[in-house]
Write an enzyme that holds these catalytic residues in place. Structure first.
Site, PDB file in Angstrom:
ATOM      1  N   LYS A 176       3.090   9.794 -15.051  1.00 24.88           N
ATOM      2  CA  LYS A 176       2.215  10.912 -14.760  1.00 24.88           C
ATOM      3  C   LYS A 176       3.068  11.992 -14.132  1.00 24.88           C
ATOM      4  CE  LYS A 176      -1.282   7.584 -13.604  1.00 24.88           C
ATOM      5  NZ  LYS A 176      -2.034   6.970 -12.536  1.00 24.88           N
ATOM      6  N   ASP A 211       5.373   3.854 -14.489  1.00 25.03           N
ATOM      7  CA  ASP A 211       5.245   5.274 -14.152  1.00 25.03           C
ATOM      8  C   ASP A 211       6.631   5.854 -13.916  1.00 25.03           C
ATOM      9  OD1 ASP A 211       2.411   4.564 -12.120  1.00 25.03           O
ATOM     10  OD2 ASP A 211       2.496   5.172 -14.193  1.00 25.03           O
ATOM     11  N   MET A 239      -0.372  13.546  -2.603  1.00 18.85           N
ATOM     12  CA  MET A 239      -0.660  14.460  -3.726  1.00 18.85           C
ATOM     13  C   MET A 239      -1.114  15.819  -3.224  1.00 18.85           C
ATOM     14  SD  MET A 239      -2.479  11.810  -6.348  1.00 18.85           S
ATOM     15  CE  MET A 239      -3.405  10.826  -5.194  1.00 18.85           C
TER      16      MET A 239
HETATM   17  N1  SAH Z   1       0.644   4.265  -4.826  1.00 16.43           N
HETATM   18  C1  SAH Z   1       1.515   5.244  -4.243  1.00 16.43           C
HETATM   19  C2  SAH Z   1       0.857   6.611  -4.172  1.00 16.43           C
HETATM   20  C3  SAH Z   1       0.503   7.188  -5.513  1.00 16.43           C
HETATM   21  S1  SAH Z   1      -0.172   8.785  -5.427  1.00 16.43           S
HETATM   22  C4  SAH Z   1       1.978   4.758  -2.883  1.00 16.43           C
HETATM   23  O1  SAH Z   1       1.475   3.759  -2.376  1.00 16.43           O
HETATM   24  O2  SAH Z   1       2.928   5.331  -2.354  1.00 16.43           O
HETATM   25  C5  SAH Z   1       1.271   9.766  -5.630  1.00 16.43           C
HETATM   26  C6  SAH Z   1       1.615  10.472  -4.336  1.00 16.43           C
HETATM   27  O3  SAH Z   1       2.274   9.581  -3.474  1.00 16.43           O
HETATM   28  C7  SAH Z   1       2.539  11.643  -4.459  1.00 16.43           C
HETATM   29  O4  SAH Z   1       1.865  12.824  -4.835  1.00 16.43           O
HETATM   30  C8  SAH Z   1       3.075  11.750  -3.055  1.00 16.43           C
HETATM   31  O5  SAH Z   1       2.139  12.348  -2.198  1.00 16.43           O
HETATM   32  C9  SAH Z   1       3.159  10.290  -2.664  1.00 16.43           C
HETATM   33  N2  SAH Z   1       4.511   9.746  -2.870  1.00 16.43           N
HETATM   34  C10 SAH Z   1       4.834   8.699  -3.627  1.00 16.43           C
HETATM   35  N3  SAH Z   1       6.151   8.435  -3.528  1.00 16.43           N
HETATM   36  C11 SAH Z   1       6.658   9.351  -2.692  1.00 16.43           C
HETATM   37  C12 SAH Z   1       7.951   9.618  -2.182  1.00 16.43           C
HETATM   38  N4  SAH Z   1       9.014   8.879  -2.505  1.00 16.43           N
HETATM   39  N5  SAH Z   1       8.102  10.650  -1.335  1.00 16.43           N
HETATM   40  C13 SAH Z   1       7.054  11.410  -0.970  1.00 16.43           C
HETATM   41  N6  SAH Z   1       5.819  11.208  -1.424  1.00 16.43           N
HETATM   42  C14 SAH Z   1       5.618  10.194  -2.266  1.00 16.43           C
END
Ligand code: SAH
Length: 498
Positions: free
Chosen positions: A57, A35, A171
């Site tokens: 995505k 991703d 998200m």
């Molecule tokens: N599997 C991921 C989440 C995927 S959904 C996890 O465990 O972190 C994607 C969402 O994750 C984004 O829309 C945001 O809300 C959050 N996200 C992922 N990385 C981020 C980051 N570095 N800073 C802030 N939000 C983050």
């Protein structure tokens, strides 16, 4: 027999937050399906022949549909033995890792899950927010702000209004207003501490903290970008004491590094102090065609000396290309100019017999001549250039062995904006940067803190009218320390280059 698919969590963004198991598998991978977010730096570690497939995505418009990704995983597992599916954060936290696992299971394809550091926890920590805290939040709840129809689905806002648990929404940035509205309507107090953290753990991280009823406006003003986390709960208030990231000496500062080799350690070190590192590759290293002949000419010398990390890498490249290995140095005493060159040697299984306490050519030559017996010969691994005078040793013949040369990088571009600070690790990087710029170097760095690794580099800067801070021991940690101290001591008074 099909291969194994590894569903690996890459962590929230900072490459250092990948697990050790994840890093091992990435290095072995035949194919990586990944991703976006923070994975670029990780991909640099892959085998050169590893197939890389981007299925990122960009928020709502998926490059590949989930079903297509599933098929791709199965297809690649037929082709390769180690297939990595690399995902942001943890694969099972809103990562659809479960769906991919089920798909593979149904087809009898072996898979393993390598958990990752989820942004839902680590992203808060990076903004000084502990997700639980004694007597404040006994639990936490992590929600997605999107169900498959793009709505809130069955999210129970009234239960969220009545809990002290920390609430985290993923998200959710483009639905922030609606989330806040729903919480307030359900009875959550408008004074509840809240935060939005954007690009957590990356050098571009920004966060906004405000009472719930003021959050939307504060976030609009700060122009935060996704990905972002929304946090609601008393724990946000603790960031006044726990915002360790902001305390890092180079936090948020852009630091220019005109680089001549490929050694990633200095940018990594600057990054660990919070800097946004702007690397400009001013030079490239080319192997010297006659490197192996020179090495052979020096065969039988009692000592070999390495004067840089680049020298070590180029030397062993020549050795390996000629069907040899580290045993060609068997019986030879090995000297390194400093700790980092000694570490580079260790990667080839060689423990230096002598490491110079002073990492300048003069200091190294002087200290080494004390170690060597009169008449012993020295094979000096060096770049192709005129040898500094210090290597004319009184009692020892020196056989210069050029293994690489540094040439200007014709593709390099001038950095657009002046940085907050700059580090220089050799004189040639000073001259080459000056050639790239559209302004005189002094003018470009007029408001920047400038640190040089040693006196030669400093002298090159002085030719342009710049008075840098010079680090004492000519190694990367002390160069970074020197730069940090310029910021601590308000360099605008002391070291500004006007
Ligand atoms: N599997 C991921 C989440 C995927 S959904 C996890 O465990 O972190 C994607 C969402 O994750 C984004 O829309 C945001 O809300 C959050 N996200 C992922 N990385 C981020 C980051 N570095 N800073 C802030 N939000 C983050």
């Amino acid at each position: 027999m099909s291969g194994t698919v590894y569903l690996i969590g890459a962590g929230p963004g900072d490459a250092g937050l990948l697990t050790v198991r994840g890093a091992e598998l990435l290095q072995q991978a035949d194919c990586v399906i990944y991703d976006r977010l923070g994975t670029e730096q990780l991909l640099a570690q892959l085998r050169p022949d590893c197939e890389k497939i981007y299925v990122g995505k960009a928020d709502s418009h998926h490059t590949l549909k989930q079903e297509e990704i599933n098929c791709l995983l199965a297809e690649k597992a037929q082709q390769y033995s180690t297939v990595v599916r690399l995902k942001g954060g943890d694969p099972y936290v809103f990562g659809r890792g479960g769906e991919e696992g089920c798909y593979l299971h149904e087809r009898g394809i072996a898979f393993e899950v390598v958990s990752g550091v989820t942004s839902a926890v680590a992203g808060l920590a990076a903004a000084g927010i502990p997700i639980t805290h004694r007597n404040m939040a006994r639990g936490f709840r992590v929600y997605t702000a999107h169900d498959k129809n793009g709505g809130f689905g069955d999210l129970d806002f009234s239960s969220m209004a009545n809990t002290t648990d920390t609430l985290v929404f993923l998200m959710g940035l483009n639905r922030l207003q609606a989330i806040v509205q729903q919480l307030l309507q359900a009875g959550k107090s408008g004074t509840t501490p809240a935060a939005v953290i954007s690009q957590a753990t990356l050098p571009t991280q920004k966060s906004v903290k405000a009472p719930l009823c003021e959050l939307v406006q504060a976030v609009q003003q700060a122009k935060l970008e996704s990905p972002a986390l929304i946090v609601v709960g008393e724990v946000v208030g603790l960031s006044a004491q726990l915002d360790w990231l902001q305390q890092r000496p180079l936090q948020g500062k852009t630091i220019l590094f005109p680089q001549t080799g490929t050694d990633p350690r200095l940018p990594a070190l600057l990054g660990s102090k919070g800097a946004k590192v702007q690397t400009v590759q001013v030079s490239c290293l080319e192997p010297v065609e006659t490197a192996w002949e020179s090495i052979c000419k020096g065969a039988g010398a009692e000592w070999v000396a390495f004067t840089s990390h680049n020298g070590v890498e180029s030397f062993f490249k020549a050795v390996s290309e000629n069907g040899q290995d580290a045993r060609c140095l068997g019986g030879t005493m090995v000297a390194a100019i400093g700790k980092s060159t000694a570490q580079a040697l260790q990667r080839y299984g060689i423990r230096a017999d002598f490491v110079s306490p002073v990492s300048t050519a003069e200091g190294f030559a002087a200290a080494l001549s004390q170690e060597m017996m009169a008449g012993e010969r020295l094979l000096l691994v060096c770049p192709e250039m005129e040898l500094p005078e210090c290597w004319a040793m009184e009692n020892n013949p020196v056989i210069a062995t050029p293994v690489y040369r540094s040439v200007p990088n014709r593709q390099a571009h001038s950095p657009a904006l002046p940085p907050d600070g700059a580090v220089f690790t050799c004189a040639s990087s000073v001259h080459r940067l000056a050639q790239l710029l559209h302004l005189p170097l002094k003018q470009f760095l007029a408001d920047s803190a400038v640190a040089a690794i040693g006196t030669k580099t400093a002298a090159a800067l002085q030719q342009y009218g710049i008075e840098p801070a010079v680090c004492e021991t000519s190694d990367y940690p002390s160069l970074v320390q020197t730069l940090c101290s310029l910021f601590e001591s308000d360099f605008t008074e002391r070291g500004k280059n006007q």
